[in-house]
Design an enzyme around this catalytic site. Structure first.
Site, PDB file in Angstrom:
ATOM      1  NE  ARG A  66       8.904  -0.886  18.134  1.00 37.70           N
ATOM      2  CZ  ARG A  66       9.256  -0.721  16.875  1.00 37.70           C
ATOM      3  NH1 ARG A  66      10.319  -0.003  16.579  1.00 37.70           N
ATOM      4  NH2 ARG A  66       8.568  -1.283  15.909  1.00 37.70           N
ATOM      5  CE  LYS A  79       3.656  -1.211  -6.915  1.00 40.08           C
ATOM      6  NZ  LYS A  79       5.062  -0.965  -7.219  1.00 40.08           N
ATOM      7  N   GLY A 135       2.563  -2.399   8.928  1.00 41.24           N
ATOM      8  CA  GLY A 135       2.670  -0.950   9.113  1.00 41.24           C
ATOM      9  C   GLY A 135       1.413  -0.155   8.809  1.00 41.24           C
ATOM     10  N   GLY A 157       7.797  -6.527   9.858  1.00 38.54           N
ATOM     11  CA  GLY A 157       8.372  -7.623   9.070  1.00 38.54           C
ATOM     12  C   GLY A 157       8.182  -8.990   9.710  1.00 38.54           C
TER      13      GLY A 157
HETATM   14  P1  AMP Z   1       0.772  -1.964   1.604  1.00 36.93           P
HETATM   15  O1  AMP Z   1       1.978  -1.275   2.152  1.00 36.93           O
HETATM   16  O2  AMP Z   1       1.054  -2.889   0.482  1.00 36.93           O
HETATM   17  O3  AMP Z   1      -0.124  -2.560   2.680  1.00 36.93           O
HETATM   18  O4  AMP Z   1      -0.081  -0.843   0.886  1.00 36.93           O
HETATM   19  C1  AMP Z   1      -0.660   0.208   1.589  1.00 36.93           C
HETATM   20  C2  AMP Z   1      -0.944   1.296   0.615  1.00 36.93           C
HETATM   21  O5  AMP Z   1      -1.844   0.851  -0.366  1.00 36.93           O
HETATM   22  C3  AMP Z   1      -1.572   2.503   1.256  1.00 36.93           C
HETATM   23  O6  AMP Z   1      -0.715   3.597   1.126  1.00 36.93           O
HETATM   24  C4  AMP Z   1      -2.853   2.705   0.456  1.00 36.93           C
HETATM   25  O7  AMP Z   1      -3.106   4.062   0.171  1.00 36.93           O
HETATM   26  C5  AMP Z   1      -2.563   1.954  -0.818  1.00 36.93           C
HETATM   27  N1  AMP Z   1      -3.781   1.562  -1.528  1.00 36.93           N
HETATM   28  C6  AMP Z   1      -4.770   0.789  -1.067  1.00 36.93           C
HETATM   29  N2  AMP Z   1      -5.738   0.680  -1.995  1.00 36.93           N
HETATM   30  C7  AMP Z   1      -5.356   1.375  -3.064  1.00 36.93           C
HETATM   31  C8  AMP Z   1      -5.924   1.631  -4.339  1.00 36.93           C
HETATM   32  N3  AMP Z   1      -7.115   1.118  -4.698  1.00 36.93           N
HETATM   33  N4  AMP Z   1      -5.239   2.405  -5.203  1.00 36.93           N
HETATM   34  C9  AMP Z   1      -4.037   2.923  -4.843  1.00 36.93           C
HETATM   35  N5  AMP Z   1      -3.450   2.724  -3.661  1.00 36.93           N
HETATM   36  C10 AMP Z   1      -4.100   1.958  -2.771  1.00 36.93           C
END
Ligand code: AMP
Length: 403
Positions: free
Chosen positions: A37, A198, A355, A378
């Protein structure tokens, strides 16, 4: 859309310029452990000092919540910054007030001064006009070079920019220019890849992208929720069953806007979620009750690669599988390498951020091959969600422009 004002267009010789930077760097035992940074801030600082400006740097560090927390002082940043710049950097133990005024008054052309953590003042996060006035009194001009803090209407990102002629620094411009090229005025067709755990954390993102891009591929755990909403049985997979209606609404919006929604057709499943378990490759419609989907399969990657072939612009947020746990990084790595090849071979504009996305693309070894990878977290996501960023908006308003 009004353009942001750019600092390189301004005569800054002999002027005191208050520059908001992102010095929220990783520290270990009181020392900067990753200077990325600081490096990002160098071009703007050098542009200004090279033109004879007096550069006063402000930044937040950590979350001291308006208290003076000695461990969150910015003092340890001054020397590494001086080493990078090759000139001394004075540190002032105050952000505003008498000492800061005296330090600013003492500067010669080309000097660099770093002020203490803005968040030691409760007025920073409250966007307090009195604190904004005190900051503005230190300088003639304001530059924001911290895109990563631009989604917050704080005193150092928004309030003070209302009071001084205000401009975007070079790092801020680079970020905005790439995000405009990806989402506001992109070359079409545009394909977006959204993955991650999610749907619930990325609802705004999906709802915005579905209205703006030509193809939306959803992978990762969040695809399970969309598949489930279409009646597909996903076994023990991560799935937000309470979001069926929301997922259906996203699918309906895609139909209305003509956005082609792509979901995995084949998946890699396992009965346990741990490194290197026994896995099975299956059609997405054939997942057993005791299995979970942990990655996209090769047919899905091929379909994605073909969709990418037609695209001129790619936006990427979120891994396509549970990439931290081998072998569930396979689809993410393959798709990332495919995108990187398209950037090199035919000039695909590929912009990524968020991230886990940065970590996943590092793992795929393509971080230097994408057109742009945002580390702004963010702020990147809020831009992708179509939200107005107060720290950017203020650099476009008529107020605060030099006469
Ligand atoms: P996010 O912070 O929402 O971008 O989510 C990232 C996280 O989603 C990472 O830690 C991945 O391991 C998890 N992830 C991605 N695909 C899957 C899956 N099919 N089942 C469980 N976790 C997942």
């Amino acid at each position: 859309m009004r353009e942001i004002r750019r600092i390189q267009d301004v005569d800054v010789a002999g002027k005191r310029v208050l520059v908001r930077v992102d010095f929220n760097v990783p520290m270990k035992d009181g020392k900067v452990s990753d200077a990325t940074r600081l490096v990002s801030a160098i071009p703007t600082i050098e542009l200004l000092t090279g033109k004879g400006a007096r550069v006063i740097l402000i930044a937040h560090f950590g979350r001291p919540k308006g208290q003076h927390v000695p461990e969150m002082s910015l003092e340890p940043v001054a020397q590494p910054l001086a080493d990078l710049l090759g000139v001394p950097v004075d540190f002032c133990m105050e952000t505003v007030g008498e000492e800061a005024m005296a330090a600013a008054a003492d500067m010669a052309d080309g000097d660099v001064l770093l002020l203490e953590n803005t968040r030691f003042h409760p007025g920073e996060e409250a966007n307090d006009p009195a604190l904004a006035r005190q900051l503005a009194d230190l300088a003639d001009l304001y530059v924001n070079d911290a895109f990563s803090a631009a989604h917050r209407a704080h005193t150092s990102t928004e309030g003070v920019a209302q009071l001084l002629p205000s401009y975007a620094g070079l790092a801020m411009q680079r970020e905005i220019d790439h995000l405009v090229a990806a989402l506001e005025a992109p070359q079409r067709p545009v394909i977006a890849l959204v993955g991650g755990a999610k749907v619930s954390t990325k609802l705004d993102l999906l709802n915005n992208l579905v209205k703006k891009v030509d193809i939306l591929f959803v992978g990762g755990g969040m695809a399970n929720t969309l598949l489930n909403a279409q009646g597909v049985k996903v076994g023990k997979s991560l799935c937000e069953k309470d979001l069926v209606d929301t997922a259906r609404a996203i699918i309906a919006t895609a139909e209305e806007t003509g956005c082609k929604l792509m979901l995995p057709s084949d998946v890699v499943v396992a009965k346990e979620f741990r490194p290197n378990p026994e896995t099975r490759l299956t059609a997405v419609t054939d997942v057993a009750e005791d299995e979970m989907i942990l990655d996209c399969g090769p047919a899905t990657v091929v379909a994605l690669a073909m969709a990418m072939e037609d695209a001129k612009t790619l936006i990427w947020n979120g891994p396509l599988g549970a990439f931290e746990t081998p072998p569930f990084e396979t689809a993410t790595v393959a798709a990332a390498q495919q995108a990187a090849r398209a950037v090199k071979e035919r000039g695909l504009v590929a912009v990524a951020g968020g991230g886990d996305t940065v970590a996943a693309l590092n793992q795929a070894g393509v971080s230097n091959d994408f057109s742009f990878i945002s580390t702004a977290g963010g702020a990147f996501l809020e831009w992708m969600e179509g939200k107005a960023l107060p720290g950017v908006g203020v650099l476009k308003q008529a107020r605060g422009v030099a006469a």
